[in-house]
Design an enzyme around this catalytic site. Structure first.
Site, PDB file in Angstrom:
ATOM      1  N   GLY A   1       0.866  -1.203  -0.057  1.00 51.49           N
ATOM      2  CA  GLY A   1      -0.195  -0.048   0.027  1.00 51.49           C
ATOM      3  C   GLY A   1       0.891   1.313   0.042  1.00 51.49           C
ATOM      4  O   GLY A   1       0.820   2.075  -1.027  1.00 51.49           O
ATOM      5  N   ARG A   2       1.519   1.302   1.153  1.00 52.65           N
ATOM      6  CA  ARG A   2       2.287   2.654   1.286  1.00 52.65           C
ATOM      7  C   ARG A   2       3.353   2.737   0.411  1.00 52.65           C
ATOM      8  O   ARG A   2       3.554   3.892  -0.169  1.00 52.65           O
ATOM      9  CB  ARG A   2       3.131   2.534   2.643  1.00 52.65           C
ATOM     10  CG  ARG A   2       3.832   3.680   3.174  1.00 52.65           C
ATOM     11  CD  ARG A   2       4.768   3.111   4.306  1.00 52.65           C
ATOM     12  NE  ARG A   2       4.341   2.263   5.150  1.00 52.65           N
ATOM     13  CZ  ARG A   2       3.547   2.989   6.276  1.00 52.65           C
ATOM     14  NH1 ARG A   2       3.988   4.152   6.628  1.00 52.65           N
ATOM     15  NH2 ARG A   2       2.799   2.070   7.033  1.00 52.65           N
TER      16      ARG A   2
ATOM     17  N   ARG B   1       0.039  10.513  12.068  1.00 54.11           N
ATOM     18  CA  ARG B   1       1.268   9.340  12.332  1.00 54.11           C
ATOM     19  C   ARG B   1       2.335  10.054  13.164  1.00 54.11           C
ATOM     20  O   ARG B   1       2.771   9.072  13.751  1.00 54.11           O
ATOM     21  CB  ARG B   1       1.727   9.189  10.815  1.00 54.11           C
ATOM     22  CG  ARG B   1       0.798   8.459  10.068  1.00 54.11           C
ATOM     23  CD  ARG B   1       1.514   8.002   8.530  1.00 54.11           C
ATOM     24  NE  ARG B   1       2.249   6.811   9.020  1.00 54.11           N
ATOM     25  CZ  ARG B   1       3.620   7.114   9.006  1.00 54.11           C
ATOM     26  NH1 ARG B   1       3.976   8.326   8.831  1.00 54.11           N
ATOM     27  NH2 ARG B   1       4.425   6.126   9.207  1.00 54.11           N
TER      28      ARG B   1
ATOM     29  N   TYR C   1       2.916   7.069  16.115  1.00 52.50           N
ATOM     30  CA  TYR C   1       4.013   6.318  15.969  1.00 52.50           C
ATOM     31  C   TYR C   1       5.385   7.002  16.063  1.00 52.50           C
ATOM     32  O   TYR C   1       6.408   6.613  15.782  1.00 52.50           O
ATOM     33  CB  TYR C   1       4.145   5.900  14.445  1.00 52.50           C
ATOM     34  CG  TYR C   1       2.959   5.031  13.964  1.00 52.50           C
ATOM     35  CD1 TYR C   1       2.086   4.112  14.595  1.00 52.50           C
ATOM     36  CD2 TYR C   1       2.303   5.358  12.728  1.00 52.50           C
ATOM     37  CE1 TYR C   1       1.176   3.522  14.050  1.00 52.50           C
ATOM     38  CE2 TYR C   1       1.225   5.020  12.283  1.00 52.50           C
ATOM     39  CZ  TYR C   1       0.576   4.058  12.839  1.00 52.50           C
ATOM     40  OH  TYR C   1      -0.486   3.333  12.476  1.00 52.50           O
TER      41      TYR C   1
ATOM     42  N   CYS D   1      -5.334  21.315  19.861  1.00 51.01           N
ATOM     43  CA  CYS D   1      -5.363  21.822  21.464  1.00 51.01           C
ATOM     44  C   CYS D   1      -4.454  20.358  21.874  1.00 51.01           C
ATOM     45  O   CYS D   1      -5.086  19.943  22.778  1.00 51.01           O
ATOM     46  CB  CYS D   1      -6.606  21.709  21.821  1.00 51.01           C
ATOM     47  SG  CYS D   1      -7.324  23.190  20.987  1.00 51.01           S
ATOM     48  N   GLU D   2      -3.199  20.115  21.304  1.00 44.22           N
ATOM     49  CA  GLU D   2      -2.385  18.985  22.167  1.00 44.22           C
ATOM     50  C   GLU D   2      -1.006  19.515  21.898  1.00 44.22           C
ATOM     51  O   GLU D   2      -0.655  19.994  20.701  1.00 44.22           O
ATOM     52  CB  GLU D   2      -2.639  17.769  21.333  1.00 44.22           C
ATOM     53  CG  GLU D   2      -3.884  17.091  20.975  1.00 44.22           C
ATOM     54  CD  GLU D   2      -4.455  16.442  22.207  1.00 44.22           C
ATOM     55  OE1 GLU D   2      -3.445  15.782  22.957  1.00 44.22           O
ATOM     56  OE2 GLU D   2      -5.624  16.373  22.564  1.00 44.22           O
TER      57      GLU D   2
HETATM   58  C1  LIG Z   1      -3.264  -7.340   5.500  1.00 52.38           C
HETATM   59  C2  LIG Z   1      -2.519  -6.153   5.258  1.00 52.38           C
HETATM   60  N1  LIG Z   1      -1.988  -6.049   3.814  1.00 52.38           N
HETATM   61  C3  LIG Z   1      -1.431  -5.036   3.310  1.00 52.38           C
HETATM   62  C4  LIG Z   1      -1.197  -3.861   4.369  1.00 52.38           C
HETATM   63  C5  LIG Z   1      -0.447  -2.812   3.441  1.00 52.38           C
HETATM   64  O1  LIG Z   1       0.662  -2.503   4.021  1.00 52.38           O
HETATM   65  P1  LIG Z   1       1.591  -1.303   3.765  1.00 52.38           P
HETATM   66  O2  LIG Z   1       0.775  -0.406   3.325  1.00 52.38           O
HETATM   67  O3  LIG Z   1       2.516  -0.934   4.596  1.00 52.38           O
HETATM   68  O4  LIG Z   1       2.257  -1.992   2.339  1.00 52.38           O
HETATM   69  C6  LIG Z   1      -1.582  -3.965   5.552  1.00 52.38           C
HETATM   70  C7  LIG Z   1      -1.175  -2.759   6.380  1.00 52.38           C
HETATM   71  O5  LIG Z   1      -1.792  -2.527   7.383  1.00 52.38           O
HETATM   72  C8  LIG Z   1      -2.258  -5.144   5.977  1.00 52.38           C
HETATM   73  O6  LIG Z   1      -2.671  -5.156   7.214  1.00 52.38           O
END
Ligand SMILES: Cc1ncc(COP(=O)(O)O)c(C=O)c1O
Length: 472
Positions: A305-306, A343, A347, A374-375
């Site tokens: 994803g990221r 984030r 984190y 307000c943090e």
């Molecule tokens: C089951 C699963 N697949 C894929 C991802 C995607 O992770 P990323 O965005 O770090 O690649 C996540 C993220 O939490 C996940 O829980």
């Protein structure tokens, strides 16, 4: 003659330099010092859509989707929608030939509203509701990843045809880093542990349901994983588990999904997962493990994803105030904060910030960029270098905010969420509009006056108030 030609020293000032590993691939500074993405100066985005605004480089995100497909032939790439999902993004995902992973009814609805073929969708979740399981089954999603035995009988009861499922497994791999993103170890909520009987009992339950087809296993070892060897280890353990399922239950599973979690750099010097090395590591582990167990090679699936969406995104903020405190720290306060970027407080994430609207010959100084909420912990970037003449009205751009920003945003302090603006070839396309105070108030069932946007237009003091709630 350009400004850089007139003042060559400008081009060498440290705050004009950009680490191209962190910014969208089309990013550059124009002659006025304005940061441009997708051929659009961010000043124009700010003028047209106001700030804060999320900006998304279409070429960058689609290029990364393509890169995954070409670098890993024979592996199915399923984009993790939780990192960033809108109907337009979902259409890009489908057009680039990727599958789509969703983890809620809302993400599923977004994918379907975009016209994504349900067969390309993988449904996740450690606590899917009955409604979500029913919808997934009725709408014909390609795969449901089962997280616990309770889901099995319920899903089987909802299925109209036959539903393919995977079992989510904990491979017991510690990626280090923040506990909130380590999902491959036993002491967390996702999946069923390897070792012991949980996997085999769950597999047995699935195999007992004629409406379900157990196609394989799934794991996700965590986030920001830069070491390809950890994925090789996951493959080794998962193939061993698949071989044991074959021995115990006489069924040969044909699919192995090893999740996502590929690391990207947020600041200079951060490591990232090299996609080619990742491909080589999992291929080698797969070959060795399959040979050792005489197990037929399963279809491999990954879920980044990221690594696809993060670097395509930039957040543009307007500086509202600059304040030097007696301890010597200078705070640069902007018009967004933890509501559009949770984030940092979640984190301790670190970010890269740059001045986005002008050149300046002023040297840099260390400042802390903070939000408007307000943090005290509402920080965007601690101890970063920005020009010493930074002042209210300047624009700042924060790199690498495409993933887990729009999707994790809140309306804390009744601040509406920012718009998401795609840029490409010098043009802007609004993917998500700004959330207005009227949007937020419309959910408040106790309000004693009509929704402001429905009030008749009038001249007078009410106009300013109406503009506020309408977000004009
Ligand atoms: C089951 C699963 N697949 C894929 C991802 C995607 O992770 P990323 O965005 O770090 O690649 C996540 C993220 O939490 C996940 O829980």
């Amino acid at each position: 003659m350009t400004l850089s030609e007139l003042l060559p020293s400008l081009a060498h000032a440290t705050h004009f330099g950009l680490d191209h590993r962190l910014w969208p691939s089309t990013t550059h500074r124009d002659d006025l010092g304005q940061l441009c993405v997708g051929g659009v100066p961010l000043t124009e985005v700010a003028d047209e859509f106001r700030t804060p605004a999320y900006v998304l480089d279409e070429d960058d995100i689609r290029g990364r989707m393509r890169r995954y497909r070409t670098a890993l032939p024979g592996i199915s790439v399923v984009y993790a929608g939780k990192s960033l999902l809108t109907t337009t993004v979902a259409r890009w995902v489908e057009a680039e030939g990727l599958g789509l992973d969703v983890c809620s009814g809302g993400e599923l609805a977004t994918a379907l509203a975009a016209g994504v073929d349900p067969a390309r969708i993988v449904m996740h979740g450690n606590a899917k509701t009955c409604d979500e399981l029913r919808d997934a089954a009725h709408l014909g999603v390609g795969k449901v990843v089962l997280d616990c035995p309770l889901e099995i009988a319920f899903l089987a009861g909802q299925v109209r045809g036959r539903q393919s499922v995977l079992l989510r497994v904990i491979p017991d791999i510690d990626i280090g880093g923040h506990p909130a993103v380590a999902t491959g170890t036993l002491d967390q909520k996702f999946g069923l542990p390897l070792g012991g009987d949980a996997i085999f009992e769950a597999a047995h339950l699935v195999l007992d349901q004629p409406a379900l087809h157990l196609s394989g296993l799934h794991c996700h070892i965590g986030s920001q994983v830069a070491d390809p060897g950890l994925y090789g280890l996951a493959v080794t353990r998962m193939i061993a588990a698949m071989a044991e399922i074959r021995t115990r239950l006489s069924v040969t599973l044909t699919e192995l999904n090893i999740g996502g979690g590929h690391a990207v750099p947020y600041t200079t010097g951060d490591t990232e997962l090299d996609v080619d090395q990742f491909g080589a590591a999992i291929e080698s582990a797969l070959r060795t493990a399959c040979t050792a167990a005489s197990f037929p090679r399963p279809a491999l699936v990954i879920e980044p994803g990221r690594a696809i969406s993060a670097r395509a995104g930039v957040t543009v903020y307007r500086v509202v105030a600059v304040k030097s405190q007696p301890n010597g720290r200078t705070f640069v306060a902007v018009d967004g904060g933890m509501s559009d970027n949770p984030r940092v407080s979640l984190y301790g994430a670190k970010y890269t910030v740059t001045l986005a609207n002008r050149h300046t010959p002023t040297p840099d100084k260390v400042v802390t960029v903070v939000g408007r909420h307000c943090e005290a912990g509402d920080v965007i970037a601690r101890d970063v270098l920005l020009p010493a003449d930074i002042h209210a009205g300047d624009l700042l751009a924060v790199a690498c905010t495409g993933a887990y920003h729009h999707s994790m945003a809140s309306s804390y302090n009744m601040v509406g969420r920012p718009p998401l603006i795609a840029v490409a070839n010098g043009r802007c396309q609004q993917l998500i509009r700004r959330e207005t105070v009227a949007d937020l108030l419309s959910r408040d069932c106790g309000r004693s006056w009509p929704a402001p946007s429905l009030a008749p237009v009038s001249r007078g003091p009410g106009d300013a108030w109406r503009a506020l709630v309408d977000g004009e």
